[in-house]
Scaffold this motif. Structure first.
Motif, PDB file in Angstrom:
ATOM      1  N   ARG A  31      88.002   4.118  57.016  1.00 57.79           N
ATOM      2  CA  ARG A  31      87.053   5.146  57.318  1.00 57.79           C
ATOM      3  C   ARG A  31      85.520   4.689  57.605  1.00 57.79           C
ATOM      4  O   ARG A  31      84.568   5.036  58.440  1.00 57.79           O
ATOM      5  CB  ARG A  31      87.135   6.354  56.209  1.00 57.79           C
ATOM      6  N   ASP A  32      85.407   3.740  56.571  1.00 54.25           N
ATOM      7  CA  ASP A  32      83.887   3.299  56.514  1.00 54.25           C
ATOM      8  C   ASP A  32      83.684   2.445  57.700  1.00 54.25           C
ATOM      9  O   ASP A  32      82.580   2.612  58.535  1.00 54.25           O
ATOM     10  CB  ASP A  32      83.638   2.429  55.227  1.00 54.25           C
ATOM     11  N   VAL A  33      84.467   1.509  58.341  1.00 55.37           N
ATOM     12  CA  VAL A  33      84.360   0.950  59.442  1.00 55.37           C
ATOM     13  C   VAL A  33      84.108   1.928  60.747  1.00 55.37           C
ATOM     14  O   VAL A  33      83.480   1.826  61.453  1.00 55.37           O
ATOM     15  CB  VAL A  33      85.744  -0.022  59.757  1.00 55.37           C
ATOM     16  N   LYS A  34      84.897   3.006  60.696  1.00 55.45           N
ATOM     17  CA  LYS A  34      84.898   4.058  61.766  1.00 55.45           C
ATOM     18  C   LYS A  34      83.519   4.846  61.987  1.00 55.45           C
ATOM     19  O   LYS A  34      82.994   4.721  62.847  1.00 55.45           O
ATOM     20  CB  LYS A  34      86.050   5.044  61.744  1.00 55.45           C
ATOM     21  N   ASP A  35      83.187   4.937  60.598  1.00 54.27           N
ATOM     22  CA  ASP A  35      81.729   5.445  60.567  1.00 54.27           C
ATOM     23  C   ASP A  35      80.713   4.650  60.883  1.00 54.27           C
ATOM     24  O   ASP A  35      79.811   4.918  61.381  1.00 54.27           O
ATOM     25  CB  ASP A  35      81.417   5.857  58.966  1.00 54.27           C
ATOM     26  N   GLY A  36      80.692   3.215  60.686  1.00 56.88           N
ATOM     27  CA  GLY A  36      79.799   2.253  61.095  1.00 56.88           C
ATOM     28  C   GLY A  36      79.931   2.197  62.750  1.00 56.88           C
ATOM     29  O   GLY A  36      78.723   2.218  63.314  1.00 56.88           O
ATOM     30  N   VAL A  37      80.848   2.379  63.579  1.00 56.33           N
ATOM     31  CA  VAL A  37      81.135   2.253  64.751  1.00 56.33           C
ATOM     32  C   VAL A  37      80.560   3.450  65.267  1.00 56.33           C
ATOM     33  O   VAL A  37      79.673   3.547  66.301  1.00 56.33           O
ATOM     34  CB  VAL A  37      82.508   1.943  65.231  1.00 56.33           C
ATOM     35  N   LEU A  38      81.014   4.674  64.766  1.00 58.13           N
ATOM     36  CA  LEU A  38      80.305   6.006  65.302  1.00 58.13           C
ATOM     37  C   LEU A  38      78.694   5.791  65.292  1.00 58.13           C
ATOM     38  O   LEU A  38      78.135   6.431  66.169  1.00 58.13           O
ATOM     39  CB  LEU A  38      80.799   7.046  64.530  1.00 58.13           C
ATOM     40  N   ARG A  39      78.269   5.290  64.096  1.00 57.19           N
ATOM     41  CA  ARG A  39      76.883   5.106  63.918  1.00 57.19           C
ATOM     42  C   ARG A  39      76.302   4.301  64.903  1.00 57.19           C
ATOM     43  O   ARG A  39      75.195   4.571  65.574  1.00 57.19           O
ATOM     44  CB  ARG A  39      76.448   4.770  62.516  1.00 57.19           C
ATOM     45  N   MET A  40      76.968   2.926  65.379  1.00 56.85           N
ATOM     46  CA  MET A  40      76.345   2.177  66.324  1.00 56.85           C
ATOM     47  C   MET A  40      76.406   2.962  67.698  1.00 56.85           C
ATOM     48  O   MET A  40      75.257   3.073  68.273  1.00 56.85           O
ATOM     49  CB  MET A  40      77.317   1.116  66.397  1.00 56.85           C
ATOM     50  N   GLY A  41      77.306   3.737  68.079  1.00 59.36           N
ATOM     51  CA  GLY A  41      77.434   4.402  69.336  1.00 59.36           C
ATOM     52  C   GLY A  41      76.344   5.458  69.347  1.00 59.36           C
ATOM     53  O   GLY A  41      75.810   5.443  70.607  1.00 59.36           O
ATOM     54  N   SER A  42      76.170   6.244  68.217  1.00 58.08           N
ATOM     55  CA  SER A  42      74.759   7.156  68.259  1.00 58.08           C
ATOM     56  C   SER A  42      73.603   6.376  68.645  1.00 58.08           C
ATOM     57  O   SER A  42      72.768   6.699  69.310  1.00 58.08           O
ATOM     58  CB  SER A  42      74.795   7.696  66.835  1.00 58.08           C
ATOM     59  N   TYR A  43      73.206   5.063  67.874  1.00 60.14           N
ATOM     60  CA  TYR A  43      71.904   4.367  67.924  1.00 60.14           C
ATOM     61  C   TYR A  43      71.891   4.061  69.557  1.00 60.14           C
ATOM     62  O   TYR A  43      71.022   4.162  70.072  1.00 60.14           O
ATOM     63  CB  TYR A  43      72.106   3.326  67.102  1.00 60.14           C
ATOM     64  N   VAL A  44      73.372   3.605  70.090  1.00 61.80           N
ATOM     65  CA  VAL A  44      72.915   2.944  71.658  1.00 61.80           C
ATOM     66  C   VAL A  44      72.669   4.292  72.343  1.00 61.80           C
ATOM     67  O   VAL A  44      71.938   4.069  73.295  1.00 61.80           O
ATOM     68  CB  VAL A  44      74.380   2.398  72.064  1.00 61.80           C
ATOM     69  N   GLN A  68      78.907   8.475  78.276  1.00 65.20           N
ATOM     70  CA  GLN A  68      79.804   7.585  78.337  1.00 65.20           C
ATOM     71  C   GLN A  68      80.135   6.770  76.908  1.00 65.20           C
ATOM     72  O   GLN A  68      81.153   6.622  76.439  1.00 65.20           O
ATOM     73  CB  GLN A  68      79.916   6.524  79.306  1.00 65.20           C
ATOM     74  N   VAL A  69      78.856   6.375  76.559  1.00 67.85           N
ATOM     75  CA  VAL A  69      79.082   5.715  75.404  1.00 67.85           C
ATOM     76  C   VAL A  69      79.570   6.722  74.197  1.00 67.85           C
ATOM     77  O   VAL A  69      80.691   6.310  73.202  1.00 67.85           O
ATOM     78  CB  VAL A  69      77.670   5.253  74.794  1.00 67.85           C
ATOM     79  N   ARG A  70      79.027   7.942  74.090  1.00 71.31           N
ATOM     80  CA  ARG A  70      79.483   8.748  73.151  1.00 71.31           C
ATOM     81  C   ARG A  70      80.970   9.010  73.126  1.00 71.31           C
ATOM     82  O   ARG A  70      81.808   8.839  72.015  1.00 71.31           O
ATOM     83  CB  ARG A  70      78.786  10.056  73.006  1.00 71.31           C
ATOM     84  N   ASP A  71      81.522   9.277  74.391  1.00 71.85           N
ATOM     85  CA  ASP A  71      82.935   9.864  74.616  1.00 71.85           C
ATOM     86  C   ASP A  71      83.955   8.579  74.320  1.00 71.85           C
ATOM     87  O   ASP A  71      84.676   9.124  73.825  1.00 71.85           O
ATOM     88  CB  ASP A  71      82.886  10.353  76.017  1.00 71.85           C
ATOM     89  N   VAL A  72      83.467   7.269  74.809  1.00 74.05           N
ATOM     90  CA  VAL A  72      84.423   6.395  74.494  1.00 74.05           C
ATOM     91  C   VAL A  72      84.765   5.943  73.087  1.00 74.05           C
ATOM     92  O   VAL A  72      85.501   5.450  72.611  1.00 74.05           O
ATOM     93  CB  VAL A  72      84.212   5.236  75.428  1.00 74.05           C
ATOM     94  N   VAL A  73      83.458   6.009  72.218  1.00 73.47           N
ATOM     95  CA  VAL A  73      83.472   5.932  70.739  1.00 73.47           C
ATOM     96  C   VAL A  73      84.397   6.965  70.241  1.00 73.47           C
ATOM     97  O   VAL A  73      85.271   6.523  69.324  1.00 73.47           O
ATOM     98  CB  VAL A  73      82.155   5.659  70.286  1.00 73.47           C
ATOM     99  N   LEU A  74      84.146   8.292  70.589  1.00 73.77           N
ATOM    100  CA  LEU A  74      85.267   9.321  70.202  1.00 73.77           C
ATOM    101  C   LEU A  74      86.452   8.848  70.321  1.00 73.77           C
ATOM    102  O   LEU A  74      87.536   9.289  69.642  1.00 73.77           O
ATOM    103  CB  LEU A  74      84.604  10.568  70.506  1.00 73.77           C
ATOM    104  N   ALA A  75      86.786   8.471  71.528  1.00 76.96           N
ATOM    105  CA  ALA A  75      88.056   8.052  71.978  1.00 76.96           C
ATOM    106  C   ALA A  75      88.795   7.013  71.273  1.00 76.96           C
ATOM    107  O   ALA A  75      89.968   7.142  70.900  1.00 76.96           O
ATOM    108  CB  ALA A  75      88.172   7.900  73.549  1.00 76.96           C
ATOM    109  N   LEU A  76      87.928   6.146  70.913  1.00 73.87           N
ATOM    110  CA  LEU A  76      88.452   4.961  70.179  1.00 73.87           C
ATOM    111  C   LEU A  76      88.764   5.572  68.660  1.00 73.87           C
ATOM    112  O   LEU A  76      89.869   5.144  68.369  1.00 73.87           O
ATOM    113  CB  LEU A  76      87.364   3.892  69.868  1.00 73.87           C
ATOM    114  N   VAL A  77      88.012   6.058  68.047  1.00 76.58           N
ATOM    115  CA  VAL A  77      88.269   6.371  66.477  1.00 76.58           C
ATOM    116  C   VAL A  77      89.481   7.212  66.461  1.00 76.58           C
ATOM    117  O   VAL A  77      90.186   7.440  65.556  1.00 76.58           O
ATOM    118  CB  VAL A  77      87.045   7.024  66.054  1.00 76.58           C
ATOM    119  N   ASP A  78      89.595   8.086  67.585  1.00 71.32           N
ATOM    120  CA  ASP A  78      90.785   8.999  67.694  1.00 71.32           C
ATOM    121  C   ASP A  78      92.196   8.465  68.253  1.00 71.32           C
ATOM    122  O   ASP A  78      93.132   9.000  68.364  1.00 71.32           O
ATOM    123  CB  ASP A  78      90.548  10.529  68.379  1.00 71.32           C
ATOM    124  N   VAL A  79      91.964   7.166  68.860  1.00 71.02           N
ATOM    125  CA  VAL A  79      92.921   6.536  69.545  1.00 71.02           C
ATOM    126  C   VAL A  79      93.484   7.369  70.877  1.00 71.02           C
ATOM    127  O   VAL A  79      94.530   7.745  70.767  1.00 71.02           O
ATOM    128  CB  VAL A  79      94.134   6.059  68.795  1.00 71.02           C
TER     129      VAL A  79
END
Length: 245
Positions: free
Chosen positions: A38-51, A157-168
């Protein structure tokens, strides 16, 4: 006098506590792994938001030819790099201490790869901002109507693909990859329009070149989004597919 069956020690009774301890240990290990994932996912989500923020801020800097905002975007790339290093380190620690296998291991490795893609997207957004900084004060400007929808679509696209990733989410990932064609179409149209203006007015060559560079970096962000979408499809299906042949 022989002991009755009920008085005899059994072989099963000592095993029950050991079995319970093993089950408790397995549960704790699973909970620990889930927490770190979960911590890893949160970090990836945060990165996506920053980008996403960086892309839109870079667009605003170009639109207003705002050198100060452009510099802020360039400087803010450091926070993306910082999160990338933290997430990558957490992935490595989780693999070393939790020994995940099968789907969990593949997921963690995919998340680690994605942090690299997001870090590069942040670099591309910074490069767009660098073009904005160079455009500050330019008086003879080309028309670049397609750049705004390009940047807005890239950010989404960045936002949507990161969400797709964390939810597979395979279907969402495929839909995101398909929209990369829209970014490519806008890029080619902008390229033709700007080049035509540059041919008619030598004063527009320099600003036109800056806009073309900015559009190129946005187009590269779209390509990296597709790379992530392909990772999602692989996680969901086990199949390697080229989603943007």
């Amino acid at each position: 006098m022989s002991a009755s069956n009920s008085d005899r020690p059994t072989m099963e009774s000592p095993r029950a506590p050991a079995t319970e301890l093993a089950a408790d240990h397995a549960t704790r290990m699973r909970e620990s792994l889930d927490g770190e994932m979960r911590d890893v996912k949160d970090g990836v989500l945060r990165m996506g938001s920053y980008v996403e923020e960086q892309i839109l801020a870079a667009l605003e800097a170009i639109t207003h030819r705002d050198a100060e905002l452009a510099q802020k975007v360039i400087a803010s790339d450091g926070r993306i790099n910082e999160v990338q290093r933290a997430v990558s380190g957490l992935v490595g620690m989780t693999i070393a201490t939790q020994a995940p296998v099968a789907r969990d291991l593949r997921f963690l490795l995919a998340l680690d790869r994605v942090t690299y893609e997001l870090e590069r997207m942040g670099d591309h957004a910074g490069s767009v901002a660098k073009q904005a900084r160079k455009l500050a004060g330019v008086t003879s400007m080309v028309t670049y109507d397609e750049l705004t929808p390009m940047a807005e679509l890239a950010a989404r696209q960045v936002r949507d693909v990161v969400l797709a990733l964390v939810d597979v989410d395979e279907q969402r990932a495929r839909a995101v990859a398909q929209r990369d064609d829209d970014i490519d179409r806008l890029y080619h149209q902008l390229f033709d329009d700007v080049l035509a203006e540059m041919r008619t007015d030598p004063a527009k060559v320099d600003p036109g070149t800056r806009i073309l560079f900015a559009a190129h970096y946005l187009e590269r962000i779209g390509d990296r989004v597709t790379n992530i979408a392909e990772d999602v499809v692989f996680l969901a299906t086990g199949e390697v597919e080229d989603l943007n042949p």
